[in-house]
Design a protein around this motif. Structure first.
Motif, PDB file in Angstrom:
ATOM      1  N   GLY A 183      23.558  67.398  26.021  1.00  0.00           N
ATOM      2  CA  GLY A 183      24.576  67.432  27.074  1.00  0.00           C
ATOM      3  C   GLY A 183      25.757  68.324  26.716  1.00  0.00           C
ATOM      4  N   GLY A 184      26.673  68.473  27.670  1.00  0.00           N
ATOM      5  CA  GLY A 184      27.854  69.300  27.455  1.00  0.00           C
ATOM      6  C   GLY A 184      28.703  68.799  26.304  1.00  0.00           C
ATOM      7  N   VAL A 185      29.058  67.522  26.328  1.00  0.00           N
ATOM      8  CA  VAL A 185      29.918  66.978  25.266  1.00  0.00           C
ATOM      9  C   VAL A 185      29.164  66.954  23.938  1.00  0.00           C
ATOM     10  N   ALA A 186      27.882  66.577  23.964  1.00  0.00           N
ATOM     11  CA  ALA A 186      27.111  66.462  22.708  1.00  0.00           C
ATOM     12  C   ALA A 186      26.981  67.822  22.024  1.00  0.00           C
ATOM     13  N   THR A 187      26.611  68.866  22.775  1.00  0.00           N
ATOM     14  CA  THR A 187      26.464  70.189  22.146  1.00  0.00           C
ATOM     15  C   THR A 187      27.818  70.704  21.654  1.00  0.00           C
ATOM     16  N   ALA A 188      28.882  70.415  22.424  1.00  0.00           N
ATOM     17  CA  ALA A 188      30.227  70.805  21.984  1.00  0.00           C
ATOM     18  C   ALA A 188      30.569  70.113  20.668  1.00  0.00           C
ATOM     19  N   ALA A 189      30.225  68.823  20.562  1.00  0.00           N
ATOM     20  CA  ALA A 189      30.563  68.062  19.351  1.00  0.00           C
ATOM     21  C   ALA A 189      29.805  68.594  18.137  1.00  0.00           C
ATOM     22  N   ILE A 190      28.553  68.997  18.345  1.00  0.00           N
ATOM     23  CA  ILE A 190      27.780  69.537  17.213  1.00  0.00           C
ATOM     24  C   ILE A 190      28.413  70.849  16.745  1.00  0.00           C
ATOM     25  N   LEU A 191      28.677  71.762  17.697  1.00  0.00           N
ATOM     26  CA  LEU A 191      29.229  73.071  17.322  1.00  0.00           C
ATOM     27  C   LEU A 191      30.615  72.936  16.697  1.00  0.00           C
ATOM     28  N   LEU A 192      31.471  72.110  17.304  1.00  0.00           N
ATOM     29  CA  LEU A 192      32.838  71.959  16.782  1.00  0.00           C
ATOM     30  C   LEU A 192      32.831  71.206  15.454  1.00  0.00           C
ATOM     31  N   GLY A 193      31.931  70.245  15.318  1.00  0.00           N
ATOM     32  CA  GLY A 193      31.831  69.507  14.057  1.00  0.00           C
ATOM     33  C   GLY A 193      31.486  70.442  12.908  1.00  0.00           C
ATOM     34  N   ARG A 194      30.555  71.358  13.132  1.00  0.00           N
ATOM     35  CA  ARG A 194      30.171  72.310  12.089  1.00  0.00           C
ATOM     36  C   ARG A 194      31.339  73.243  11.765  1.00  0.00           C
ATOM     37  N   ILE A 195      32.043  73.713  12.810  1.00  0.00           N
ATOM     38  CA  ILE A 195      33.208  74.592  12.568  1.00  0.00           C
ATOM     39  C   ILE A 195      34.251  73.846  11.742  1.00  0.00           C
ATOM     40  N   GLY A 196      34.371  72.544  11.978  1.00  0.00           N
ATOM     41  CA  GLY A 196      35.365  71.730  11.268  1.00  0.00           C
ATOM     42  C   GLY A 196      34.898  71.248   9.898  1.00  0.00           C
ATOM     43  N   GLY A 197      33.741  71.723   9.437  1.00  0.00           N
ATOM     44  CA  GLY A 197      33.291  71.379   8.086  1.00  0.00           C
ATOM     45  C   GLY A 197      32.718  69.974   7.961  1.00  0.00           C
ATOM     46  N   LEU A 198      32.254  69.398   9.066  1.00  0.00           N
ATOM     47  CA  LEU A 198      31.684  68.051   9.039  1.00  0.00           C
ATOM     48  C   LEU A 198      30.175  68.119   8.832  1.00  0.00           C
ATOM     49  N   THR A 199      29.610  67.049   8.305  1.00  0.00           N
ATOM     50  CA  THR A 199      28.164  66.877   8.312  1.00  0.00           C
ATOM     51  C   THR A 199      27.829  66.110   9.584  1.00  0.00           C
ATOM     52  N   VAL A 200      27.048  66.750  10.464  1.00  0.00           N
ATOM     53  CA  VAL A 200      26.814  66.193  11.802  1.00  0.00           C
ATOM     54  C   VAL A 200      25.391  65.658  11.897  1.00  0.00           C
ATOM     55  N   TYR A 201      25.261  64.383  12.217  1.00  0.00           N
ATOM     56  CA  TYR A 201      23.961  63.782  12.531  1.00  0.00           C
ATOM     57  C   TYR A 201      23.918  63.541  14.034  1.00  0.00           C
ATOM     58  N   VAL A 202      22.701  63.594  14.579  1.00  0.00           N
ATOM     59  CA  VAL A 202      22.556  63.518  16.041  1.00  0.00           C
ATOM     60  C   VAL A 202      21.411  62.582  16.375  1.00  0.00           C
ATOM     61  N   THR A 203      21.512  61.884  17.511  1.00  0.00           N
ATOM     62  CA  THR A 203      20.344  61.190  18.051  1.00  0.00           C
ATOM     63  C   THR A 203      20.039  61.775  19.432  1.00  0.00           C
ATOM     64  N   SER A 204      18.757  61.731  19.784  1.00  0.00           N
ATOM     65  CA  SER A 204      18.358  62.093  21.145  1.00  0.00           C
ATOM     66  C   SER A 204      17.100  61.334  21.514  1.00  0.00           C
ATOM     67  N   ARG A 205      16.928  61.157  22.818  1.00  0.00           N
ATOM     68  CA  ARG A 205      15.736  60.466  23.315  1.00  0.00           C
ATOM     69  C   ARG A 205      14.521  61.387  23.328  1.00  0.00           C
ATOM     70  N   ASP A 206      14.684  62.649  22.942  1.00  0.00           N
ATOM     71  CA  ASP A 206      13.636  63.639  23.185  1.00  0.00           C
ATOM     72  C   ASP A 206      13.490  64.571  21.975  1.00  0.00           C
ATOM     73  N   GLU A 207      12.243  64.800  21.568  1.00  0.00           N
ATOM     74  CA  GLU A 207      11.959  65.611  20.368  1.00  0.00           C
ATOM     75  C   GLU A 207      12.496  67.045  20.502  1.00  0.00           C
ATOM     76  N   ALA A 208      12.275  67.671  21.670  1.00  0.00           N
ATOM     77  CA  ALA A 208      12.724  69.063  21.832  1.00  0.00           C
ATOM     78  C   ALA A 208      14.253  69.146  21.744  1.00  0.00           C
ATOM     79  N   LYS A 209      14.934  68.111  22.236  1.00  0.00           N
ATOM     80  CA  LYS A 209      16.399  68.122  22.170  1.00  0.00           C
ATOM     81  C   LYS A 209      16.887  67.869  20.742  1.00  0.00           C
ATOM     82  N   ARG A 210      16.104  67.100  19.975  1.00  0.00           N
ATOM     83  CA  ARG A 210      16.464  66.918  18.560  1.00  0.00           C
ATOM     84  C   ARG A 210      16.364  68.261  17.838  1.00  0.00           C
ATOM     85  N   GLN A 211      15.350  69.059  18.195  1.00  0.00           N
ATOM     86  CA  GLN A 211      15.216  70.386  17.593  1.00  0.00           C
ATOM     87  C   GLN A 211      16.406  71.269  17.992  1.00  0.00           C
TER      88      GLN A 211
END
Ligand SMILES: NC(=O)c1ccc[n+]([C@@H]2O[C@H](COP(=O)([O-])OP(=O)(O)OC[C@H]3O[C@@H](n4cnc5c(N)ncnc54)[C@H](OP(=O)(O)O)[C@@H]3O)[C@@H](O)[C@H]2O)c1
Ligand SMILES: [Zn+2]
Length: 347
Positions: A183-211
């Motif tokens: 989603g919009g917020v989820a993808t933003a959080a992943i990208l911003l988390g990486r820029i901010g030097g965080l280790t980002v873990y994610v969950t998704s209901r779908d294998e392709a989205k986990r990729q």
């Protein structure tokens, strides 16, 4: 002017409430600007509005849309010193407060009871050729920042930024779990988390989205089940993640409370799958958890996002672009859960 609006509200088929057609072009009153919208992006908020879930009473027609980037075409009467000149490119800061109440006088934007975002009446939405904007809500765009990328920032990216660095107070080296991947917020959080030097873990209901999450820089991506809490505790030295970003709601709330470390923070800004999961109060107090509500963010945070785009550090993920007239196809894609980042409407 052409506009995308809710002609009806509520009912069993929210997308059937959507219409594209002519609406009157407004004139800016004193203190307001008229902005020619050139790019605007869809948010789940627009689907909630069609369903009749809103912070403000809705009387159709309601022009939808919270975000926009475009060009200032006129100001209402009054002093425009210090404002972006007519003809300049701007992005809208999306939170409009009354400016008069005790909270506004103390600069506590979250506490203003008349706070609104665009599309919440009396404010019109941004899915139109023109939108009225309080002059103080304009942010000038540097040359290097494109209108399409800017149109992604006001809601999804601002919300993710405020959740990560404002409400959770995360610092480089911290760990965060983002619920939802595509989603919009989820993808933003992943990208911003990486820029901010965080280790980002994610969950998704779908294998392709986990990729997709891994491609965006997530450390690992998991299905949304209880095993995932055990895996995350294992990956964090037996402790759990420093914070969880929760927008999914009932489907992931139990996992959020299990995966966060003792003394950690679960930041909630959405409840896509339902807003009333068991609260599990014993888990909250025994493990000294902070549950932090979050909505949108500050004007300064939006300026930081624009600066990140200007340096090239941030490139918002745009999954698809549609002409404004084809907005119903974009709504259908979001309603089916087939997004990959932001859906942008070009005017
Ligand atoms: N409070 C605020 O200021 C604020 C601001 C922005 C958004 N929000 C809220 O946050 C939520 C997300 O907004 P958005 O604009 O990013 O929406 P979106 O682009 O439509 O994304 C939906 C997200 O929800 C997840 N999801 C949806 N249904 C799910 C289900 N049944 N099970 C598991 N995950 C599910 C998806 O995860 P998958 O990748 O697994 O499909 C996806 O990441 C909405 O509820 C919205 O209202 C609040
Ligand atoms: Zn106020």
């Amino acid at each position: 002017m052409l506009a995308v609006y809710a002609a009806k509200i509520g009912g069993d088929h929210p997308l059937a409430n959507l219409e594209v057609g002519e609406q009157p072009r407004p004139e800016p009153p004193p203190g307001w600007a008229l902005v020619r919208v050139q790019a605007t992006s869809l948010n789940h908020h627009d689907i909630w509005t069609l369903r009749g879930v809103s912070g403000a009473p809705l009387t159709p027609p309601v022009i939808l849309g919270c975000d926009a980037a475009g060009e200032v075409t006129a100001y209402g009467d009054g002093d425009t010193a210090g404002l972006p000149p007519v003809g300049s490119r701007v992005v809208l800061y999306p939170v409009v407060t009354c400016g008069r109440c005790a909270a506004c006088r103390r600069d506590q934007w979250e506490a203003c009871r008349s706070g609104r975002v665009f599309s919440e009446p009396p404010l019109a939405g941004t899915f139109a050729e023109y939108v009225l904007v309080p002059a103080g809500n304009l942010l000038a765009l540097p040359e290097a920042v494109g209108l399409v990328e800017a149109s992604c920032l006001p809601t999804a990216y601002l919300t993710a930024y405020h959740m990560l660095f404002g409400r959770a107070g995360l610092r480089p080296g911290d760990t965060v779990l983002v619920q939802g991947a595509s989603g919009g917020v989820a993808t933003a959080a992943i990208l911003l988390g990486r820029i901010g030097g965080l280790t980002v873990y994610v969950t998704s209901r779908d294998e392709a989205k986990r990729q997709l999450a891994l491609d965006l820089g997530a450390e690992a991506a998991f299905p949304q089940d209880r095993e995932t809490a055990r895996a995350l505790i294992g990956l964090t030295g037996g402790v759990g993640v420093d914070a969880v970003l929760e927008t999914v709601g009932e489907a992931t709330w139990d996992l959020s409370l299990r995966a966060v470390r003792g003394g950690g923070t679960v930041v909630v800004s959405g409840a896509t799958t339902g807003d009333n999961p068991p609260a599990q109060l014993r888990r909250v107090f025994f493990r000294r958890l902070t549950i932090a509500g979050s909505t949108m963010g500050t004007r300064g945070e939006l300026a930081s996002l624009v600066a990140l785009c200007e340096t090239g550090a941030l490139r918002p993920l745009v999954g698809a672009r549609f002409p404004l007239r084809e907005a119903p196809a974009a709504f259908a894609q979001m309603a089916r859960g087939e997004t990959r980042g932001k859906l942008v409407l070009e005017v």
